[in-house]
Design a protein around this motif. Structure first.
Motif, PDB file in Angstrom:
ATOM      1  N   PHE A 150      88.424  59.836  74.751  1.00 50.71           N
ATOM      2  CA  PHE A 150      88.737  60.343  76.083  1.00 50.71           C
ATOM      3  C   PHE A 150      87.664  60.060  77.130  1.00 50.71           C
ATOM      4  N   ILE A 151      86.458  59.663  76.719  1.00 48.53           N
ATOM      5  CA  ILE A 151      85.435  59.392  77.749  1.00 48.53           C
ATOM      6  C   ILE A 151      85.275  57.901  78.020  1.00 48.53           C
ATOM      7  N   SER A 152      85.882  57.048  77.209  1.00 47.05           N
ATOM      8  CA  SER A 152      85.748  55.610  77.428  1.00 47.05           C
ATOM      9  C   SER A 152      87.122  54.960  77.526  1.00 47.05           C
ATOM     10  N   LYS A 153      87.144  53.775  78.123  1.00 44.58           N
ATOM     11  CA  LYS A 153      88.387  53.026  78.254  1.00 44.58           C
ATOM     12  C   LYS A 153      88.336  51.805  77.347  1.00 44.58           C
ATOM     13  N   ARG A 154      89.516  51.372  76.931  1.00 45.21           N
ATOM     14  CA  ARG A 154      89.567  50.208  76.035  1.00 45.21           C
ATOM     15  C   ARG A 154      90.903  49.496  76.167  1.00 45.21           C
ATOM     16  N   ASN A 155      90.915  48.240  75.801  1.00 47.34           N
ATOM     17  CA  ASN A 155      92.156  47.480  75.662  1.00 47.34           C
ATOM     18  C   ASN A 155      92.527  47.523  74.185  1.00 47.34           C
ATOM     19  N   TYR A 156      93.527  48.319  73.845  1.00 44.54           N
ATOM     20  CA  TYR A 156      93.908  48.429  72.442  1.00 44.54           C
ATOM     21  C   TYR A 156      94.405  47.075  71.944  1.00 44.54           C
ATOM     22  N   PRO A 157      94.088  46.714  70.702  1.00 44.09           N
ATOM     23  CA  PRO A 157      94.644  45.457  70.161  1.00 44.09           C
ATOM     24  C   PRO A 157      96.154  45.575  70.037  1.00 44.09           C
ATOM     25  N   SER A 158      96.831  44.463  69.935  1.00 38.61           N
ATOM     26  CA  SER A 158      98.269  44.526  69.694  1.00 38.61           C
ATOM     27  C   SER A 158      98.488  45.287  68.396  1.00 38.61           C
TER      28      SER A 158
ATOM     29  N   VAL B 298      94.366  44.861  60.620  1.00 36.22           N
ATOM     30  CA  VAL B 298      92.945  45.128  60.359  1.00 36.22           C
ATOM     31  C   VAL B 298      92.787  46.395  59.529  1.00 36.22           C
ATOM     32  N   ALA B 299      93.538  47.446  59.878  1.00 37.78           N
ATOM     33  CA  ALA B 299      93.460  48.711  59.138  1.00 37.78           C
ATOM     34  C   ALA B 299      93.924  48.544  57.696  1.00 37.78           C
TER      35      ALA B 299
ATOM     36  N   LYS C 137      84.411  45.736  70.408  1.00 40.17           N
ATOM     37  CA  LYS C 137      84.421  47.196  70.508  1.00 40.17           C
ATOM     38  C   LYS C 137      85.838  47.739  70.517  1.00 40.17           C
ATOM     39  N   ASP C 138      86.700  47.148  71.304  1.00 35.16           N
ATOM     40  CA  ASP C 138      88.062  47.655  71.439  1.00 35.16           C
ATOM     41  C   ASP C 138      88.845  47.554  70.133  1.00 35.16           C
ATOM     42  N   ILE C 139      88.701  46.429  69.448  1.00 36.56           N
ATOM     43  CA  ILE C 139      89.401  46.261  68.172  1.00 36.56           C
ATOM     44  C   ILE C 139      88.831  47.201  67.124  1.00 36.56           C
ATOM     45  N   LEU C 140      87.502  47.313  67.102  1.00 40.72           N
ATOM     46  CA  LEU C 140      86.860  48.145  66.092  1.00 40.72           C
ATOM     47  C   LEU C 140      87.161  49.623  66.299  1.00 40.72           C
TER      48      LEU C 140
ATOM     49  N   VAL D 258      99.117  51.226  78.131  1.00 44.90           N
ATOM     50  CA  VAL D 258      98.206  50.635  77.159  1.00 44.90           C
ATOM     51  C   VAL D 258      98.060  49.154  77.476  1.00 44.90           C
ATOM     52  N   THR D 259      96.825  48.715  77.647  1.00 47.25           N
ATOM     53  CA  THR D 259      96.563  47.299  77.861  1.00 47.25           C
ATOM     54  C   THR D 259      95.976  46.733  76.576  1.00 47.25           C
ATOM     55  N   TYR D 260      96.577  45.649  76.058  1.00 45.51           N
ATOM     56  CA  TYR D 260      96.160  45.090  74.782  1.00 45.51           C
ATOM     57  C   TYR D 260      95.188  43.935  74.983  1.00 45.51           C
ATOM     58  N   THR D 261      94.506  43.578  73.895  1.00 50.15           N
ATOM     59  CA  THR D 261      93.493  42.525  73.977  1.00 50.15           C
ATOM     60  C   THR D 261      94.102  41.162  74.255  1.00 50.15           C
ATOM     61  N   ASN D 262      95.393  40.995  74.019  1.00 48.49           N
ATOM     62  CA  ASN D 262      96.014  39.700  74.303  1.00 48.49           C
ATOM     63  C   ASN D 262      96.475  39.578  75.766  1.00 48.49           C
ATOM     64  N   GLY D 263      96.126  40.601  76.572  1.00 44.22           N
ATOM     65  CA  GLY D 263      96.440  40.549  77.990  1.00 44.22           C
ATOM     66  C   GLY D 263      97.732  41.247  78.384  1.00 44.22           C
ATOM     67  N   SER D 264      98.597  41.564  77.416  1.00 42.96           N
ATOM     68  CA  SER D 264      99.854  42.228  77.719  1.00 42.96           C
ATOM     69  C   SER D 264      99.616  43.719  77.874  1.00 42.96           C
ATOM     70  N   SER D 265     100.575  44.411  78.454  1.00 46.61           N
ATOM     71  CA  SER D 265     100.461  45.857  78.599  1.00 46.61           C
ATOM     72  C   SER D 265     101.826  46.478  78.393  1.00 46.61           C
TER      73      SER D 265
END
Length: 233
Positions: free
Chosen positions: A142-150, A157-158, A83-86, A223-230
């Motif tokens: 704005f209503i949901s939270k996510r870990n943005y990908p690096s 991906v884009a 979900k976060d990556i997509l 911003v917290t990324y999917t690889n665990g870094s922020s």
């Protein structure tokens, strides 16, 4: 709240696709288009975008039920990672498609939405494909939270999505001798290269915009990324 919102978006998009497939018949310049599956809708980036939005909101709905909407879970389930990556891709493509469509429409609507097609296209279907995608993805932002990908992963991906469509667009041209979008017929090859290059740059800029808006929607402006870094902004 998120379950209701995600369900509503999935229902509207799915109904628009179903209605289009069953009740909308568009004129095509060559017979080869009429033979393509999905009534040749797959030749348009708009249709790719609507399918992408529907897939994203479906995954978001599944995540509501079996995943997690925690701000930054240490071990997010697979559905949350997808979900976060997509989201980063869905946001980029939604903003790009709406901006490109309505921008060209204002300049010269025959470039992007000729009258013979517009007359056959219900306005609510048109707005579902080209307008509602923006407020829906902004509300989701704005209503949901996510870990943005690096940024490397997200931009890659884009760009892969963009490259896939550009290759598909050229494949259709070399097969039929017709450009899907009329404005490409008046462009020289150098102008086409410039246009696609600018489109990629704009797409990357929109991606970064989504990343920045995501950071602003977070209370700790981080911003917290999917690889665990922020990264704090």
């Amino acid at each position: 709240m998120s379950v209701i919102f995600h369900s509503a978006v999935v229902a509207l998009n799915s109904y628009a696709i179903w209605y289009d497939q069953n009740y909308v018949d568009l004129p095509f310049p060559v017979e080869e288009f009429a033979k393509m599956p999905w009534k040749a809708r797959g030749i348009f980036l708009t249709f790719w975008c609507l399918v992408l939005q529907t897939v994203y909101f479906t995954i978001a709905l599944i995540n509501d039920i079996v995943g997690t909407n925690a701000t930054a879970p240490k071990k997010p389930p697979l559905i949350r990672k997808i979900k976060d990556i997509l989201f980063s891709l869905a946001f980029t493509i939604a903003i790009y498609v709406a901006s490109a469509f309505w921008g060209l429409y204002l300049v010269n609507k025959d470039f992007i939405f000729p009258e013979d097609i517009e007359l056959q296209f219900p306005s609510w279907v048109n707005h579902t494909m080209h307008t509602f995608i923006v407020p829906f993805i902004l509300i989701e932002l704005f209503i949901s939270k996510r870990n943005y990908p690096s940024r490397t992963l997200g931009v890659s991906v884009a760009l892969l999505f963009n490259l896939a469509y550009v290759c598909w667009l050229h494949g259709i041209y070399f097969y039929t001798g017709i450009w899907v979008y009329p404005f490409l017929n008046v462009f020289t090859w150098s102008m086409k290269v410039f246009f696609f290059a600018c489109s990629s740059i704009i797409g990357i800029s929109v991606y970064v915009l989504g990343e920045k808006l995501n950071s602003l929607s977070s209370l700790d402006i981080r911003v917290t990324y999917t690889n665990g870094s922020s990264k704090k902004h």
